[in-house]
Write an enzyme that holds these catalytic residues in place. Structure first.
Site, PDB file in Angstrom:
ATOM      1  N   HIS A 180       0.873  -1.176   0.000  1.00 44.94           N
ATOM      2  CA  HIS A 180       0.000   0.000   0.000  1.00 44.94           C
ATOM      3  C   HIS A 180       0.906   1.220   0.000  1.00 44.94           C
ATOM      4  O   HIS A 180       1.726   1.385   0.899  1.00 44.94           O
ATOM      5  CB  HIS A 180      -0.922   0.009   1.224  1.00 44.94           C
ATOM      6  CG  HIS A 180      -1.824   1.203   1.232  1.00 44.94           C
ATOM      7  ND1 HIS A 180      -3.085   1.186   0.698  1.00 44.94           N
ATOM      8  CD2 HIS A 180      -1.611   2.478   1.656  1.00 44.94           C
ATOM      9  CE1 HIS A 180      -3.616   2.386   0.799  1.00 44.94           C
ATOM     10  NE2 HIS A 180      -2.745   3.189   1.383  1.00 44.94           N
ATOM     11  N   CYS A 181       0.769   2.076  -1.015  1.00 42.74           N
ATOM     12  CA  CYS A 181       1.658   3.234  -1.133  1.00 42.74           C
ATOM     13  C   CYS A 181       0.950   4.484  -0.615  1.00 42.74           C
ATOM     14  O   CYS A 181      -0.086   4.878  -1.158  1.00 42.74           O
ATOM     15  CB  CYS A 181       2.069   3.424  -2.598  1.00 42.74           C
ATOM     16  SG  CYS A 181       3.091   4.884  -2.833  1.00 42.74           S
ATOM     17  N   VAL A 182       1.511   5.075   0.434  1.00 48.35           N
ATOM     18  CA  VAL A 182       0.861   6.275   1.000  1.00 48.35           C
ATOM     19  C   VAL A 182       1.053   7.489   0.092  1.00 48.35           C
ATOM     20  O   VAL A 182       0.263   8.423   0.139  1.00 48.35           O
ATOM     21  CB  VAL A 182       1.390   6.608   2.415  1.00 48.35           C
ATOM     22  CG1 VAL A 182       0.921   5.595   3.426  1.00 48.35           C
ATOM     23  CG2 VAL A 182       2.892   6.759   2.442  1.00 48.35           C
TER      24      VAL A 182
END
Ligand SMILES: [Zn+2]
Ligand SMILES: [Zn+2]
Length: 343
Positions: A180-182
């Site tokens: 999951h890429c913030v």
């Protein structure tokens, strides 16, 4: 040389922060979140309980929920760098007759980067739903080590297809889950991995071109003013020939914002370049970040899993189909039909 010490401290802190954010932002419960919770435990002795609750809520919001904070930070940093580039570097380089295409290259890369960012953050990463579950479960075989058949996601209440993972931030299971890429506020999965790959590439290329043009401008200034052949008088009245440290100080005092930006962009280039190389390695070997991270535990002998009959499990990546096909899979995710053709 006090300013150089300050500059070195600044560079180290920016590099450290950038590296930490890049390494930890993708993984829930990562090192940064762990360190933050350990730090809050230590601080709990000195900080009032109410302030602690506020801090904990803020940290939870930052690292355990979908939030736009990193996207805003990302846009702010990009605007600051491009503002400085347009305001000073572009104008000076134009006067020094740099080639127009070279000066416009960072803007072209920016346009490409914004496009990749929008596609990556808005695209469906491969969310597993009741309607597509039956077809997605057939795409990859279970390797029996990282992915076992028959494991049901307790939240989505469906059998987890091989290579999928539940993202607790998005609260869905994602097909060929990477992380999951913030920074793009979305999961990276089978269907948006290509956009993320190009997004990282354009980001590193932007940093490289801006750093290159800025460095070329400063070199041009040094050559034109012939500073290297001059001399300077120090605090004790002694005359010295100009050396590299004096030159850096001279440039910093003459063009403070430009040198400051150059330092920041070089650090970004190192971090983003290394991260893109890692992504390329994963793409060429057909691994996701999630699989790479999990498979490392099978690399050390004391972490080998013991099966019934005392057989040691050695992890082997069964998804690799050769460098070219692996890279193709990033840009054209496998479908059920292709899987059938292959087998
Ligand atoms: Zn799930
Ligand atoms: Zn997610």
């Amino acid at each position: 040389m006090d300013f150089l010490t300050l500059l070195a401290i600044y560079l180290c802190s920016v590099l450290g922060t950038a590296a930490l954010l890049c390494v930890c932002s993708g993984r829930k419960g990562g090192f940064l979140a762990g360190s933050a919770s350990r730090a809050s435990q230590v601080l709990s002795f000195v900080i009032p309980a109410r302030l602690q609750r506020v801090t904990q809520r803020a940290l939870h919001r930052l690292f355990h929920t979908r939030s736009c904070l990193f996207v805003v930070l990302h846009i702010t940093l990009q605007a600051a760098v491009y503002g400085e580039y347009t305001w000073e570097v572009f104008v000076y380089c134009w006067e020094l007759q740099f080639h127009l295409f070279l000066l416009l290259l960072p803007y072209l890369l920016l346009a490409g980067n914004i496009g990749c960012f929008l596609l990556c953050s808005r695209a469906d990463p491969g969310v597993i739903t009741r309607s597509n579950h039956a077809s997605l479960v057939k795409i990859y075989a279970y390797d029996g080590v990282l992915f076992q058949k028959g494991i049901v996601c307790p939240t989505c209440n469906t059998e987890k297809p091989a290579r999928s993972k539940h993202c607790s931030l998005c609260n869905v299971c994602v097909h060929r889950f990477d992380h999951h890429c913030v920074w793009v506020n979305n999961c990276i999965g089978a269907f948006n991995a290509k956009y993320f790959f190009l997004y990282l590439f354009t980001l590193a290329a932007m940093a490289a071109t801006i750093a290159g043009i800025t460095a070329a401008f400063l070199v041009q200034v040094v050559l034109l003013t012939d500073v290297m052949h001059g001399s300077y008088v120090d605090d004790r009245g002694q005359e010295h020939a100009v050396e590299i440290l004096f030159l850096v100080q001279h440039l910093f005092l003459t063009f403070p914002r430009i040198v400051f930006m150059l330092g920041f962009v070089i650090l970004l280039l190192l971090v983003l370049g290394a991260y893109w190389c890692f992504s390329l390695y994963l793409a060429l070997t057909n691994q996701t970040s999630n699989e790479w991270y999990k498979s490392r535990r099978y690399g050390c002998s004391h972490h080998l899993t013991l099966q019934p009959h005392d057989r040691q499990v050695v992890y082997k990546n069964i998804y690799s189909r050769g460098v070219w096909m692996n890279l193709k899979e990033i840009f054209k995710p496998l479908t059920v039909l292709e899987r059938k053709k292959k087998t």
